[in-house]
Enzyme design. Structure first.
Site, PDB file in Angstrom:
ATOM      1  N   THR A  51     -14.022  61.773  30.761  1.00  2.47           N
ATOM      2  CA  THR A  51     -13.942  62.922  29.861  1.00  2.47           C
ATOM      3  C   THR A  51     -15.140  62.972  28.924  1.00  2.47           C
ATOM      4  O   THR A  51     -15.818  64.003  28.805  1.00  2.47           O
ATOM      5  CB  THR A  51     -12.640  62.855  29.040  1.00  2.47           C
ATOM      6  OG1 THR A  51     -11.533  62.768  29.934  1.00  2.47           O
ATOM      7  CG2 THR A  51     -12.481  64.083  28.169  1.00  2.47           C
ATOM      8  N   THR A  52     -15.431  61.862  28.267  1.00  2.00           N
ATOM      9  CA  THR A  52     -16.566  61.797  27.350  1.00  2.00           C
ATOM     10  C   THR A  52     -17.871  62.097  28.073  1.00  2.00           C
ATOM     11  O   THR A  52     -18.792  62.673  27.501  1.00  2.00           O
ATOM     12  CB  THR A  52     -16.628  60.418  26.674  1.00  2.00           C
ATOM     13  OG1 THR A  52     -15.401  60.191  25.965  1.00  2.00           O
ATOM     14  CG2 THR A  52     -17.785  60.308  25.704  1.00  2.00           C
ATOM     15  N   TYR A  62      -6.194  56.991  35.852  1.00  2.00           N
ATOM     16  CA  TYR A  62      -6.629  57.500  34.548  1.00  2.00           C
ATOM     17  C   TYR A  62      -5.556  58.472  34.051  1.00  2.00           C
ATOM     18  O   TYR A  62      -5.488  59.608  34.494  1.00  2.00           O
ATOM     19  CB  TYR A  62      -7.991  58.170  34.715  1.00  2.00           C
ATOM     20  CG  TYR A  62      -8.611  58.767  33.468  1.00  2.00           C
ATOM     21  CD1 TYR A  62      -8.058  58.598  32.193  1.00  2.00           C
ATOM     22  CD2 TYR A  62      -9.790  59.497  33.562  1.00  2.00           C
ATOM     23  CE1 TYR A  62      -8.642  59.149  31.070  1.00  2.00           C
ATOM     24  CE2 TYR A  62     -10.385  60.046  32.441  1.00  2.00           C
ATOM     25  CZ  TYR A  62      -9.818  59.880  31.203  1.00  2.00           C
ATOM     26  OH  TYR A  62     -10.403  60.432  30.104  1.00  2.00           O
ATOM     27  N   LYS A 114      -6.024  53.331  32.819  1.00  2.00           N
ATOM     28  CA  LYS A 114      -6.658  53.788  31.581  1.00  2.00           C
ATOM     29  C   LYS A 114      -5.635  54.705  30.935  1.00  2.00           C
ATOM     30  O   LYS A 114      -5.410  55.823  31.383  1.00  2.00           O
ATOM     31  CB  LYS A 114      -7.964  54.532  31.858  1.00  2.00           C
ATOM     32  CG  LYS A 114      -8.645  55.062  30.599  1.00  2.00           C
ATOM     33  CD  LYS A 114      -9.890  55.879  30.948  1.00  2.00           C
ATOM     34  CE  LYS A 114     -10.675  56.297  29.728  1.00  2.00           C
ATOM     35  NZ  LYS A 114      -9.990  57.243  28.844  1.00  2.00           N
ATOM     36  N   ASP A 139      -8.514  55.764  20.579  1.00  2.00           N
ATOM     37  CA  ASP A 139      -9.226  54.770  19.765  1.00  2.00           C
ATOM     38  C   ASP A 139      -8.594  54.539  18.401  1.00  2.00           C
ATOM     39  O   ASP A 139      -8.546  53.406  17.912  1.00  2.00           O
ATOM     40  CB  ASP A 139     -10.677  55.216  19.574  1.00  2.00           C
ATOM     41  CG  ASP A 139     -11.405  55.429  20.895  1.00  2.00           C
ATOM     42  OD1 ASP A 139     -10.752  55.404  21.960  1.00  2.00           O
ATOM     43  OD2 ASP A 139     -12.625  55.636  20.867  1.00  2.00           O
TER      44      ASP A 139
END
Length: 308
Positions: A50-51, A142, A172, A200
């Protein structure tokens, strides 16, 4: 499958550097690898997720990025996981074969999110068809229901998955459902699976229920501080670990209110590292100069327990 080093600790969800005209900027990857390893003490990466705007890139671009990360990370990075998820099975399979051919340390797949799997069996069938194209490469699911809309619980997915996907290595887990995560870890009595948390600002909570490590965008520029949080948690010095988590949360809470996504992450990484990450790809638009000024001032104002 050959014995491998256990994946644990921090995994940077890598950004895709782009030139001002929107092409991928491969020459920057070498400097990027060295920055992660030498400055942030992060030696694992998750590429084309995604990032990294993976779903906004062409298959060819994704292959080029995977190759560059493998090349530049050789003898420097411990694990390079390549995200090979796409909206159609043939492209996923093509990228899985490519990742295997270049020696990737793992592959990961997001659930298709236009025509969605509606139950566990449909999802596992899709994942199995991808994993089978890289039969010697560790495979990760994911899980990111906020973006895919696929809300099949991972606890349910785990039942019998190893029989259908022998290379299945873990998840993930990019969701705030710590109950689901905890049930997965409770079922993982032998410790054969890895659960890498992907939110995070809630990592400390995930560690408390047994997460092995974390994949996230902030570890690109706050990896050093988060590693200190992991060390504090392991001691255990929970009060110190809380301090690090609260300060990370303070920064993220601030920028989320300003509007925080991939474009803004690229801007933060650019001003923290000095490495030009460039613009995002449309339909995302560049972070505003106002955002950059405010975000930099906020980050500079934070006094970390280590004295930074």
């Amino acid at each position: 499958m050959a014995p491998r080093k256990k994946l644990k600790g921090l995994v940077a969800a890598t950004i895709t550097p782009m030139t001002p005209d929107g092409k991928i900027n491969l020459p920057v990857i070498r400097q990027y690898v060295d920055y992660l390893v030498n400055v942030q003490n992060v030696k694992n990466v998750f590429v084309n997720g995604t990032t990294g705007e993976g779903l906004s890139l062409s298959i060819q671009e994704r292959k080029q990025l995977a190759e560059e990360w493998m090349c530049q990370g050789k003898d420097k990075l411990d694990h390079v996981i390549i995200h090979v998820g796409a909206l159609n099975l043939p492209e996923c399979q093509e990228m899985a074969r490519h990742a295997a051919a270049i020696g990737a340390g793992g592959i990961a797949v997001i659930a298709p999110f236009f025509f969605k799997p509606t139950n566990k069996d449909e999802l596992v069938a899709f994942l199995q068809k991808v994993a089978s194209e890289a039969p010697e490469v560790p495979f990760y699911y994911y899980h990111i229901p906020p973006l895919t809309g696929v809300k099949i619980r991972v606890e349910e997915l785990l039942d019998g998955i190893k029989a259908q996907i022998p290379t299945f290595q873990g998840v993930k887990f990019s969701d705030t459902d710590l109950l689901d995560l905890a049930q997965c870890i409770n079922k993982n009595e032998t410790g054969e699976f890895e659960f890498l948390y992907g939110v995070d600002e809630q990592l400390l909570g995930a560690l408390a229920v047994g997460a092995n490590g974390a994949v996230g965008s902030t570890y690109n520029y706050l990896g050093r501080q988060t590693n200190l949080m992991l060390q504090a948690f392991a001691k255990p010095d929970f009060a110190l670990a809380q301090q690090y988590q609260f300060l990370t949360g303070e920064f993220l809470n601030f920028v989320i209110k300003l509007g925080f996504g991939v474009a803004q992450t690229k801007a933060v990484m650019t001003f923290v590292s000095g490495i030009p990450m460039g613009p995002p790809r449309l339909p995302l638009v560049e972070a505003s100069s106002e955002f950059i000024v405010k975000a930099k001032a906020k980050l500079d104002s934070i006094v970390w327990p280590s004295g930074d």
